[in-house]
Design an enzyme around this catalytic site. Sequence first.
Site, PDB file in Angstrom:
ATOM      1  N   SER A 318       0.832  -1.202   0.000  1.00 24.90           N
ATOM      2  CA  SER A 318       0.000   0.000   0.000  1.00 24.90           C
ATOM      3  C   SER A 318       0.867   1.251   0.000  1.00 24.90           C
ATOM      4  CB  SER A 318      -0.914   0.013   1.232  1.00 24.90           C
ATOM      5  OG  SER A 318      -1.639   1.216   1.318  1.00 24.90           O
ATOM      6  N   TRP A 321       2.498   1.632  -3.379  1.00 29.15           N
ATOM      7  CA  TRP A 321       1.506   2.068  -4.375  1.00 29.15           C
ATOM      8  C   TRP A 321       1.391   3.591  -4.374  1.00 29.15           C
ATOM      9  CZ3 TRP A 321      -3.168   4.699  -3.429  1.00 29.15           C
ATOM     10  CH2 TRP A 321      -3.976   4.878  -4.545  1.00 29.15           C
ATOM     11  N   HIS A 322       1.472   4.203  -3.192  1.00 29.54           N
ATOM     12  CA  HIS A 322       1.340   5.651  -3.121  1.00 29.54           C
ATOM     13  C   HIS A 322       2.507   6.370  -3.781  1.00 29.54           C
ATOM     14  CE1 HIS A 322      -1.755   4.760  -0.059  1.00 29.54           C
ATOM     15  NE2 HIS A 322      -2.218   5.965  -0.342  1.00 29.54           N
ATOM     16  N   GLY A 323       3.673   5.753  -3.821  1.00 33.43           N
ATOM     17  CA  GLY A 323       4.805   6.414  -4.449  1.00 33.43           C
ATOM     18  C   GLY A 323       6.072   5.602  -4.332  1.00 33.43           C
ATOM     19  N   PHE A 467      -1.052  10.019  -7.188  1.00 32.85           N
ATOM     20  CA  PHE A 467      -0.742   8.622  -6.880  1.00 32.85           C
ATOM     21  C   PHE A 467      -1.282   7.681  -7.943  1.00 32.85           C
ATOM     22  CE2 PHE A 467      -1.147  10.360  -2.389  1.00 32.85           C
ATOM     23  CZ  PHE A 467       0.174  10.733  -2.369  1.00 32.85           C
TER      24      PHE A 467
END
Length: 467
Positions: A318, A321-323, A467
């Site tokens: 997670s 996934w954001h960066g 994102f």
Amino acid sequence: MSFLSIEFGLSFILFFVIYWSLCWSVRLQNVLLLAASYALVASFSLNSLYVLLGYTVLVYLLGLLGERYPGRRFSYLLVLLLVLGCFYLFKYQEFFVGSLQGALASAGFDVSLPVLEVLAPIGLSFYAFHSVSYLVSINRRQMTSATPLDLALYLAFFPSLIAGPVNRAEHMLAQIRPQRLRQVLEPQRALGLIALAVVKLFFCSAWLASEWVDPVFETPGAFSPEQVLLSVYGYSFLIYFNFSGYTNLVTGIALLLGFRLPDNFNAPYAARNLKEFWARWHISLSLFIRDYVYIPLGGNRRGVWRGNLNMLLAMLISGLWHGASVNFIIWGALHGVGLALYKASTYVLPQPMRWPGAGLAARLLTFHYVAFAWIFFRSANLDDAMDMLAGIGSLSLSGLFSATGLLLLACVAYVALYPQLLALLRPLFAASTRLPWQFYPVPLGVFVSLVIFASQSGVPGFIYASF
């Protein structure tokens, strides 16, 4: 084109009129929706549109393959290769290549690896998740493959394309091909949500960004410890107002178009532990990570330690996934470790705890842990995050008696009284949505105009759009 720009507002009014003039044909409405969605993507970048078109074709072909050979390992492997391949190419290539080069350099090998210069297409993260839901559902025989038009609209549906929520295929495709003609859903609530979004985005989020957050995070060493901590509190509120405001906006837009989007927020800072926080924050993403990452990894079916490891891996994914940065990995790890610690505490402490003030203490502890993790999420790099922590570490008791100290106490009081404030505001919003239709357009237009006029200049951006 921003959803909060005048250009979008005028374009949407025209689109709305044409869209409902075709109310006798769902198919024509879908064609118009798809054209509008593609036009929005193209307004950001033609390359983004080309990627979306190519991705849609691949998903359609994989859907046909999954329908013919459901549940086969190679079907799931192809889905994984498609999603991870796109993420690597457009989002993580530079990060992983740089990390590999750094590791080789530390081992004495000076290697220059090639990196393709490509920009991340708008909405990739969200339509990739939508495609996973679609393809996995087909492989599990929960649904049949969609027509090319229905699939294209499902992946490109413009209200949820840029920053979510994360839709599920069965829920969304059922609305794309309804059994009866569409109609506007809850128009008073839809307009109320749009007005609420304007307040959150133009007023709350934009003001916090310019006054409390951005200057401090850019140069934390130039501010006092109290101001640094205030900026952390400010960002905790800012990201909630920004993202929940965006969700309110697109939920209202979708209702006006005859669609219901999944719930995405439910008073997250009223949570008494991290598990409850993730049941209230970015709910659609939390459920996606649970159903398509945590459970496939094994969930908690193989004992406590394996369950905690799976939870940590899910939160690391997670975060990534954001960066593609160390900061996002640390943010995910903090939440994974925090969830594991909470789970371990349930074996030791009685649940629920009933001693006086237990609920308040649990909410304040949860909020401060989440706020601590936000430091890594917001900081540009690890050094900046360390500077922020160093600033907070210099807090003194005397500093709390300053003007900034009083603002800090006000922030803590706001979190402490948050459930009571919600109990007051929610009935007022519900009552406003029951007003007769004729009381809405003019007062609402005046209210929105006043909020925009009193807010910071410029159009606020959506944090999660990056994102």
